[in-house]
Design a protein around this motif. Structure first.
Motif, mmCIF file in Angstrom:
data_model
loop_
_atom_site.group_PDB
_atom_site.id
_atom_site.type_symbol
_atom_site.label_atom_id
_atom_site.label_comp_id
_atom_site.label_asym_id
_atom_site.label_seq_id
_atom_site.Cartn_x
_atom_site.Cartn_y
_atom_site.Cartn_z
ATOM 1 N N GLN A 1 -7.946 1.183 -13.539
ATOM 2 C CA GLN A 1 -7.510 -0.098 -14.090
ATOM 3 C C GLN A 1 -8.658 -1.105 -14.125
ATOM 4 O OE1 GLN A 1 -5.149 -2.591 -11.505
ATOM 5 N NE2 GLN A 1 -3.772 -3.177 -13.165
ATOM 6 N N ALA B 1 3.600 -2.585 -12.746
ATOM 7 C CA ALA B 1 3.180 -1.733 -13.863
ATOM 8 C C ALA B 1 3.507 -0.275 -13.572
ATOM 9 C CB ALA B 1 1.688 -1.899 -14.118
ATOM 10 N N ALA B 2 3.462 0.084 -12.288
ATOM 11 C CA ALA B 2 3.741 1.471 -11.903
ATOM 12 C C ALA B 2 5.237 1.745 -11.803
ATOM 13 C CB ALA B 2 3.042 1.790 -10.587
ATOM 14 N N LEU C 1 4.700 5.445 -5.380
ATOM 15 C CA LEU C 1 4.805 5.485 -6.838
ATOM 16 C C LEU C 1 3.859 6.537 -7.414
ATOM 17 C CD1 LEU C 1 4.941 1.646 -7.368
ATOM 18 C CD2 LEU C 1 6.716 3.214 -8.148
ATOM 19 N N GLY C 2 2.654 6.593 -6.842
ATOM 20 C CA GLY C 2 1.666 7.568 -7.303
ATOM 21 C C GLY C 2 2.086 9.002 -7.027
ATOM 22 N N GLU C 3 3.011 9.178 -6.093
ATOM 23 C CA GLU C 3 3.534 10.511 -5.777
ATOM 24 C C GLU C 3 4.841 10.789 -6.514
ATOM 25 O OE1 GLU C 3 2.240 13.142 -3.717
ATOM 26 O OE2 GLU C 3 0.543 11.913 -4.305
ATOM 27 N N GLY C 4 5.152 9.930 -7.441
ATOM 28 C CA GLY C 4 6.336 10.178 -8.267
ATOM 29 C C GLY C 4 7.643 9.709 -7.657
ATOM 30 N N ILE D 1 0.832 -1.206 0.000
ATOM 31 C CA ILE D 1 0.000 0.000 0.000
ATOM 32 C C ILE D 1 0.870 1.260 0.000
ATOM 33 C CG2 ILE D 1 -1.670 1.339 1.350
ATOM 34 C CD1 ILE D 1 -2.858 -1.417 2.222
ATOM 35 N N VAL E 1 -5.636 3.041 -2.425
ATOM 36 C CA VAL E 1 -5.144 2.163 -3.487
ATOM 37 C C VAL E 1 -5.908 2.454 -4.775
ATOM 38 C CG1 VAL E 1 -4.788 -0.188 -4.229
ATOM 39 C CG2 VAL E 1 -4.574 0.386 -1.835
ATOM 40 N N GLY F 1 5.184 11.060 -13.134
ATOM 41 C CA GLY F 1 5.309 11.680 -11.817
ATOM 42 C C GLY F 1 4.134 11.322 -10.933
ATOM 43 N N LYS F 2 3.098 12.138 -10.972
ATOM 44 C CA LYS F 2 1.936 11.904 -10.116
ATOM 45 C C LYS F 2 0.696 11.735 -10.989
ATOM 46 C CE LYS F 2 3.999 14.724 -6.506
ATOM 47 N NZ LYS F 2 3.767 15.541 -5.314
ATOM 48 N N PRO F 3 0.576 10.576 -11.653
ATOM 49 C CA PRO F 3 -0.466 10.422 -12.668
ATOM 50 C C PRO F 3 -1.882 10.719 -12.188
ATOM 51 C CG PRO F 3 0.506 8.298 -12.077
ATOM 52 C CD PRO F 3 1.355 9.361 -11.472
ATOM 53 N N TYR G 1 1.056 5.928 -16.387
ATOM 54 C CA TYR G 1 2.288 6.514 -15.845
ATOM 55 C C TYR G 1 3.114 7.154 -16.959
ATOM 56 C CZ TYR G 1 2.164 5.099 -10.919
ATOM 57 O OH TYR G 1 1.858 4.997 -9.592
ATOM 58 N N PHE H 1 -1.802 -7.095 -6.602
ATOM 59 C CA PHE H 1 -1.176 -5.888 -6.074
ATOM 60 C C PHE H 1 0.264 -5.776 -6.590
ATOM 61 C CE2 PHE H 1 -2.450 -3.237 -2.183
ATOM 62 C CZ PHE H 1 -1.911 -2.095 -2.734
ATOM 63 N N ASN I 1 2.758 1.598 -3.309
ATOM 64 C CA ASN I 1 1.875 2.065 -4.372
ATOM 65 C C ASN I 1 1.608 3.566 -4.242
ATOM 66 O OD1 ASN I 1 -0.028 1.568 -6.586
ATOM 67 N ND2 ASN I 1 -1.580 2.057 -5.057
ATOM 68 N N VAL J 1 -2.112 0.571 -16.424
ATOM 69 C CA VAL J 1 -1.437 1.424 -15.442
ATOM 70 C C VAL J 1 -0.104 1.957 -15.971
ATOM 71 C CG1 VAL J 1 -0.321 1.416 -13.177
ATOM 72 C CG2 VAL J 1 -2.569 0.388 -13.448
ATOM 73 N N LYS J 2 0.629 1.088 -16.625
ATOM 74 C CA LYS J 2 1.932 1.478 -17.166
ATOM 75 C C LYS J 2 1.781 2.644 -18.154
ATOM 76 C CE LYS J 2 6.043 -1.110 -18.434
ATOM 77 N NZ LYS J 2 6.540 -2.456 -18.677
ATOM 78 N N LEU K 1 0.193 -4.603 -10.068
ATOM 79 C CA LEU K 1 -0.088 -3.164 -10.096
ATOM 80 C C LEU K 1 1.184 -2.358 -9.825
ATOM 81 C CD1 LEU K 1 -2.264 -0.840 -10.097
ATOM 82 C CD2 LEU K 1 -2.478 -1.210 -7.647
#
Lengths: 204, 104
Positions: free
Chosen positions: B69, A157-158, A65-68, A59, B104, B85-87, B80, A151, A62, B76-77, A154
């Motif tokens: 997704q 992929a990120a 990653l979403g925050e860069g 969690i 999530v 950065g912050k998609p 990004y 997960f 993830n 997801v790829k 996911l």
């Protein structure tokens, strides 16, 4: 690069990558005095193989990653089960040794009961671990949180990097084919220390 | 609450800069905003933004990346790559929606 208008309130999307400026000078010897800051880097060490101990890194990784952030996850000891394809769909959760285990549902029987921790002996009853695991998986699914294998996909992929601990790998007599496909490699502790240079490290 | 103005479009935002009122959004405004984060909106960029607006109109919350997704069927790829950065924050902002709150 479009200028941001004066007085504009904008979310923090991190530093903008400056487009190459052509100011007329063709001085190719220009050396920036301050190196551009790279993305923030986070490294997680997963050392536990219980279902409830698999989720924190997944969690937070993830979210990072979403925050860069650049994310590296090192799976060691029991945590190696998390990236073992033969095992990671059947990680379990046990009441035993977990004094924080209380059930919100019990509050309906008698108010206050939802705050009482479950008797430790209960965790030893046959079938209790399977029951508790099923319950936790259901609670996770209700919140639309993917199961462990999904997960990992996911995260991969990120852009997360997974590593297996070599010592554990050898000790458990594992084979590489069992590791999640996005695993970068089976590496030593020293390798991980090198890779995680400059990272904020979270041990789980 | 701060008010932003860009190329004649005016919209209210919270202290962080996210939209408060989704009705103050328009496709033309999204194009202007995208320029501020160095994104040129093509069809691939528009698809997740349109999905987010439709989905949030139904559910009332900004979809997370995971929902893009599983429900939207986006890769997801690829997301990004389109919004580095912050998609999900970038997409939520460009779609005129509040910051996503899901973990999530």
């Amino acid at each position: 690069m479009t200028e941001i208008p004066a007085g504009f309130t904008m979310p923090d999307f991190g530093p903008r990558v400056a487009a190459p400026t052509t100011t007329g000078t063709t001085d190719s010897q220009f050396v920036p005095t301050v190196p551009p800051p790279g993305p923030r880097k986070m490294a997680f060490i997963c050392s536990k193989g219980n279902l409830d101990m698999a989720y924190p890194a997944l969690i937070m990784g993830n979210a990072a990653l979403g925050e860069g952030c650049e994310v590296h996850i090192f799976f060691t000891f029991w945590g190696l089960d998390i990236i073992n394809k033969k095992l990671n769909h059947k990680l379990q959760f046990t009441l035993t040794g977990n004094t924080a285990m209380h059930m919100p549902q019990l509050g309906r029987l008698r108010p206050g009961l939802e705050y009482r921790s479950m008797p430790q002996q209960l965790g030893g009853l046959p079938g209790m671990t399977a029951f508790a695991t099923r319950m936790m998986k259901q609670q996770m699914a209700d919140l639309e949180i993917p199961d462990v294998p999904a997960f990992l996909d996911l995260l991969a992929a990120a852009g997360a990097h997974f590593y297996a601990c070599k010592l554990t790998f050898d000790m458990m007599k594992m084979i590489e084919a069992d590791l999640h496909d996005a695993t970068v490699g089976v590496i030593s502790a020293a390798d991980f220390i090198e890779i995680s240079e400059g990272a904020q490290i979270v041990f789980i | 609450m701060p008010t932003n103005t860009v190329k004649g479009h005016t919209f209210e935002v919270n202290d962080e800069g996210f939209f408060i009122n989704r009705d103050q959004w328009s496709e033309e405004l999204a194009v202007e905003l995208a320029a501020l984060i160095d994104v040129e909106l093509d069809e691939a960029h528009w698809a997740p933004i349109r999905f987010m607006r439709q989905d949030s109109a139904r559910t009332g919350v900004t979809p997370t990346l995971r929902r893009l997704q599983t429900v939207g069927g986006f890769d997801v790829k690829e997301l990004y790559r389109l919004y580095p950065g912050k998609p999900v924050k970038k997409m939520a902002w460009l779609a005129g929606l509040p910051k996503p709150v899901g973990c999530v």
